[in-house]
Design a protein around this motif. Structure first.
Motif, PDB file in Angstrom:
ATOM      1  N   SER A   1       0.820  -1.254  -0.128  1.00  7.84           N
ATOM      2  CA  SER A   1       0.167   0.089  -0.087  1.00  7.84           C
ATOM      3  C   SER A   1       0.996   1.227  -0.082  1.00  7.84           C
ATOM      4  O   SER A   1       0.719   2.181  -0.931  1.00  7.84           O
ATOM      5  CB  SER A   1      -1.084   0.095   1.223  1.00  7.84           C
ATOM      6  N   ASN A   2       1.930   1.254   0.893  1.00 12.96           N
ATOM      7  CA  ASN A   2       2.880   2.471   0.777  1.00 12.96           C
ATOM      8  C   ASN A   2       3.637   2.379  -0.545  1.00 12.96           C
ATOM      9  O   ASN A   2       3.789   3.773  -1.065  1.00 12.96           O
ATOM     10  CB  ASN A   2       4.001   2.314   2.024  1.00 12.96           C
ATOM     11  N   THR A   3       4.002   1.415  -1.108  1.00  2.96           N
ATOM     12  CA  THR A   3       4.645   1.384  -2.441  1.00  2.96           C
ATOM     13  C   THR A   3       3.815   2.012  -3.389  1.00  2.96           C
ATOM     14  O   THR A   3       4.326   2.965  -4.057  1.00  2.96           O
ATOM     15  CB  THR A   3       5.331  -0.073  -2.888  1.00  2.96           C
ATOM     16  N   LEU A   4       2.557   1.500  -3.341  1.00  2.00           N
ATOM     17  CA  LEU A   4       1.550   2.143  -4.458  1.00  2.00           C
ATOM     18  C   LEU A   4       1.217   3.584  -4.342  1.00  2.00           C
ATOM     19  O   LEU A   4       1.047   4.270  -5.341  1.00  2.00           O
ATOM     20  CB  LEU A   4       0.376   1.449  -4.589  1.00  2.00           C
ATOM     21  N   THR A   5       1.202   3.937  -3.071  1.00  2.00           N
ATOM     22  CA  THR A   5       0.828   5.321  -2.762  1.00  2.00           C
ATOM     23  C   THR A   5       1.979   6.396  -2.947  1.00  2.00           C
ATOM     24  O   THR A   5       1.908   7.416  -3.695  1.00  2.00           O
ATOM     25  CB  THR A   5       0.662   5.681  -1.150  1.00  2.00           C
ATOM     26  N   ASN A   6       3.333   5.897  -3.026  1.00  2.00           N
ATOM     27  CA  ASN A   6       4.580   6.630  -3.142  1.00  2.00           C
ATOM     28  C   ASN A   6       4.859   6.516  -4.797  1.00  2.00           C
ATOM     29  O   ASN A   6       5.736   7.036  -5.218  1.00  2.00           O
ATOM     30  CB  ASN A   6       5.491   6.118  -2.231  1.00  2.00           C
ATOM     31  N   LEU A   7       4.110   5.795  -5.512  1.00  2.00           N
ATOM     32  CA  LEU A   7       4.815   5.285  -6.802  1.00  2.00           C
ATOM     33  C   LEU A   7       4.852   6.701  -7.612  1.00  2.00           C
ATOM     34  O   LEU A   7       5.917   7.033  -8.219  1.00  2.00           O
ATOM     35  CB  LEU A   7       3.894   4.681  -7.467  1.00  2.00           C
ATOM     36  N   PRO A   8       3.898   7.577  -7.601  1.00  2.00           N
ATOM     37  CA  PRO A   8       4.275   8.970  -8.495  1.00  2.00           C
ATOM     38  C   PRO A   8       5.264   9.857  -8.085  1.00  2.00           C
ATOM     39  O   PRO A   8       6.113  10.368  -9.041  1.00  2.00           O
ATOM     40  CB  PRO A   8       2.753   9.704  -8.202  1.00  2.00           C
ATOM     41  N   THR A   9       5.352   9.702  -6.786  1.00  2.00           N
ATOM     42  CA  THR A   9       6.742  10.349  -6.212  1.00  2.00           C
ATOM     43  C   THR A   9       8.010   9.651  -6.671  1.00  2.00           C
ATOM     44  O   THR A   9       9.126  10.504  -7.163  1.00  2.00           O
ATOM     45  CB  THR A   9       6.622  10.628  -4.737  1.00  2.00           C
ATOM     46  N   LYS A  10       8.087   8.414  -6.612  1.00  2.00           N
ATOM     47  CA  LYS A  10       9.193   7.844  -7.198  1.00  2.00           C
ATOM     48  C   LYS A  10       9.366   8.118  -8.503  1.00  2.00           C
ATOM     49  O   LYS A  10      10.346   8.064  -8.817  1.00  2.00           O
ATOM     50  CB  LYS A  10       9.060   6.335  -6.706  1.00  2.00           C
ATOM     51  N   LEU A  11       8.579   7.741  -9.461  1.00  2.00           N
ATOM     52  CA  LEU A  11       8.611   7.887 -10.631  1.00  2.00           C
ATOM     53  C   LEU A  11       9.079   9.566 -11.233  1.00  2.00           C
ATOM     54  O   LEU A  11      10.046   9.575 -12.077  1.00  2.00           O
ATOM     55  CB  LEU A  11       7.315   7.670 -11.593  1.00  2.00           C
ATOM     56  N   TYR A  12       8.680  10.305 -10.387  1.00  2.00           N
ATOM     57  CA  TYR A  12       9.133  11.837 -10.720  1.00  2.00           C
ATOM     58  C   TYR A  12      10.426  11.853 -10.202  1.00  2.00           C
ATOM     59  O   TYR A  12      11.240  12.481 -11.170  1.00  2.00           O
ATOM     60  CB  TYR A  12       8.284  12.905 -10.080  1.00  2.00           C
ATOM     61  N   SER A  13      10.751  11.342  -9.248  1.00  2.00           N
ATOM     62  CA  SER A  13      12.228  11.580  -8.633  1.00  2.00           C
ATOM     63  C   SER A  13      13.413  10.926  -9.518  1.00  2.00           C
ATOM     64  O   SER A  13      14.515  11.435  -9.567  1.00  2.00           O
ATOM     65  CB  SER A  13      12.381  11.169  -7.198  1.00  2.00           C
ATOM     66  N   ALA A  14      12.846   9.686 -10.099  1.00  2.00           N
ATOM     67  CA  ALA A  14      13.602   8.855 -11.030  1.00  2.00           C
ATOM     68  C   ALA A  14      13.851   9.781 -12.238  1.00  2.00           C
ATOM     69  O   ALA A  14      14.811   9.761 -13.060  1.00  2.00           O
ATOM     70  CB  ALA A  14      13.062   7.457 -11.394  1.00  2.00           C
ATOM     71  N   ALA A  15      12.843  10.255 -12.856  1.00  2.00           N
ATOM     72  CA  ALA A  15      12.781  10.825 -14.144  1.00  2.00           C
ATOM     73  C   ALA A  15      13.570  12.200 -14.231  1.00  2.00           C
ATOM     74  O   ALA A  15      14.421  12.636 -14.866  1.00  2.00           O
ATOM     75  CB  ALA A  15      11.511  11.022 -14.742  1.00  2.00           C
ATOM     76  N   PHE A  16      13.406  12.928 -12.882  1.00  2.21           N
ATOM     77  CA  PHE A  16      14.073  14.295 -12.897  1.00  2.21           C
ATOM     78  C   PHE A  16      14.625  14.356 -11.298  1.00  2.21           C
ATOM     79  O   PHE A  16      14.215  15.030 -10.610  1.00  2.21           O
ATOM     80  CB  PHE A  16      12.864  15.492 -12.555  1.00  2.21           C
ATOM     81  N   PRO A  17      16.033  13.696 -11.579  1.00  4.92           N
ATOM     82  CA  PRO A  17      16.683  13.746 -10.192  1.00  4.92           C
ATOM     83  C   PRO A  17      17.145  15.077  -9.772  1.00  4.92           C
ATOM     84  O   PRO A  17      17.326  16.042 -10.641  1.00  4.92           O
ATOM     85  CB  PRO A  17      17.731  12.712 -10.394  1.00  4.92           C
ATOM     86  N   ALA A  18      17.237  15.286  -8.399  1.00  8.67           N
ATOM     87  CA  ALA A  18      17.725  16.347  -8.109  1.00  8.67           C
ATOM     88  C   ALA A  18      19.236  16.652  -8.508  1.00  8.67           C
ATOM     89  O   ALA A  18      19.879  15.731  -8.809  1.00  8.67           O
ATOM     90  CB  ALA A  18      17.477  16.483  -6.473  1.00  8.67           C
ATOM     91  N   GLN A  19      19.727  18.075  -8.119  1.00 11.97           N
ATOM     92  CA  GLN A  19      20.990  18.470  -8.800  1.00 11.97           C
ATOM     93  C   GLN A  19      21.971  17.471  -7.932  1.00 11.97           C
ATOM     94  O   GLN A  19      22.030  17.509  -6.605  1.00 11.97           O
ATOM     95  CB  GLN A  19      21.185  19.785  -8.464  1.00 11.97           C
ATOM     96  N   GLY A  20      22.995  16.722  -8.341  1.00 17.69           N
ATOM     97  CA  GLY A  20      23.821  15.945  -7.884  1.00 17.69           C
ATOM     98  C   GLY A  20      23.649  14.518  -7.366  1.00 17.69           C
ATOM     99  O   GLY A  20      24.370  13.822  -6.955  1.00 17.69           O
ATOM    100  N   GLU A  21      22.293  14.364  -7.608  1.00 20.64           N
ATOM    101  CA  GLU A  21      21.821  12.777  -7.332  1.00 20.64           C
ATOM    102  C   GLU A  21      21.611  12.105  -8.496  1.00 20.64           C
ATOM    103  O   GLU A  21      21.396  12.642  -9.722  1.00 20.64           O
ATOM    104  CB  GLU A  21      20.506  13.115  -6.543  1.00 20.64           C
ATOM    105  N   SER A  22      21.587  10.609  -8.406  1.00 21.23           N
ATOM    106  CA  SER A  22      21.384   9.806  -9.391  1.00 21.23           C
ATOM    107  C   SER A  22      20.489   8.803  -8.987  1.00 21.23           C
ATOM    108  O   SER A  22      20.526   8.429  -7.868  1.00 21.23           O
ATOM    109  CB  SER A  22      22.561   9.409 -10.074  1.00 21.23           C
ATOM    110  N   PRO A  23      19.486   8.361  -9.768  1.00 20.34           N
ATOM    111  CA  PRO A  23      18.438   7.475  -9.328  1.00 20.34           C
ATOM    112  C   PRO A  23      18.926   5.982  -9.124  1.00 20.34           C
ATOM    113  O   PRO A  23      20.049   5.648  -9.949  1.00 20.34           O
ATOM    114  CB  PRO A  23      17.361   7.630 -10.441  1.00 20.34           C
ATOM    115  N   SER A  24      18.596   5.057  -8.490  1.00 19.86           N
ATOM    116  CA  SER A  24      18.971   3.918  -8.505  1.00 19.86           C
ATOM    117  C   SER A  24      18.585   2.958  -9.572  1.00 19.86           C
ATOM    118  O   SER A  24      17.588   3.390 -10.371  1.00 19.86           O
ATOM    119  CB  SER A  24      18.705   3.304  -7.097  1.00 19.86           C
ATOM    120  N   SER A  25      19.307   1.880  -9.600  1.00 21.67           N
ATOM    121  CA  SER A  25      18.553   0.949 -10.630  1.00 21.67           C
ATOM    122  C   SER A  25      17.332   0.468 -10.482  1.00 21.67           C
ATOM    123  O   SER A  25      16.397   0.209 -11.436  1.00 21.67           O
ATOM    124  CB  SER A  25      19.633  -0.354 -10.794  1.00 21.67           C
ATOM    125  N   GLN A  26      16.961   0.162  -9.213  1.00 28.68           N
ATOM    126  CA  GLN A  26      15.480  -0.277  -8.857  1.00 28.68           C
ATOM    127  C   GLN A  26      14.752   1.069  -9.311  1.00 28.68           C
ATOM    128  O   GLN A  26      13.505   0.674  -9.989  1.00 28.68           O
ATOM    129  CB  GLN A  26      15.315  -0.513  -7.356  1.00 28.68           C
TER     130      GLN A  26
END
Length: 78
Positions: free
Chosen positions: A9-34
């Motif tokens: 339930s927590n994973t599905l709730t946070n999915l849009p946030t995870k997708l956005y952060s993977a597509a547009f990472p913050a400055q100096g960060e890189s998304p994980s392979s997962q």
């Protein structure tokens, strides 16, 4: 059993946030392979859904077009 349900339930709730952060990472960060795998899988599922819906609605229309049938049956010299 309840912990597993809460986790999903927590994973599905946070999915849009995870997708956005993977597509547009913050400055100096890189998304994980997962995160990248989740992003790519989501995009693939969405494109598959879009193409199957378009095929379902456009195929009958395209098959009624005589000029399109003629063009598909014609052999072109290359």
């Amino acid at each position: 059993m309840t912990d597993t349900m809460t986790h999903y339930s927590n994973t599905l709730t946070n999915l849009p946030t995870k997708l956005y952060s993977a597509a547009f990472p913050a400055q100096g960060e890189s998304p994980s392979s997962q995160e990248l795998m989740i992003l790519v899988s989501t995009i693939a599922v969405l494109w598959a859904a879009i193409f199957s819906v378009l095929h379902r609605y456009l195929h009958p229309y395209a098959m009624r077009q005589q000029w399109l049938k003629d063009a598909m049956g014609r052999e072109y010299d290359r």
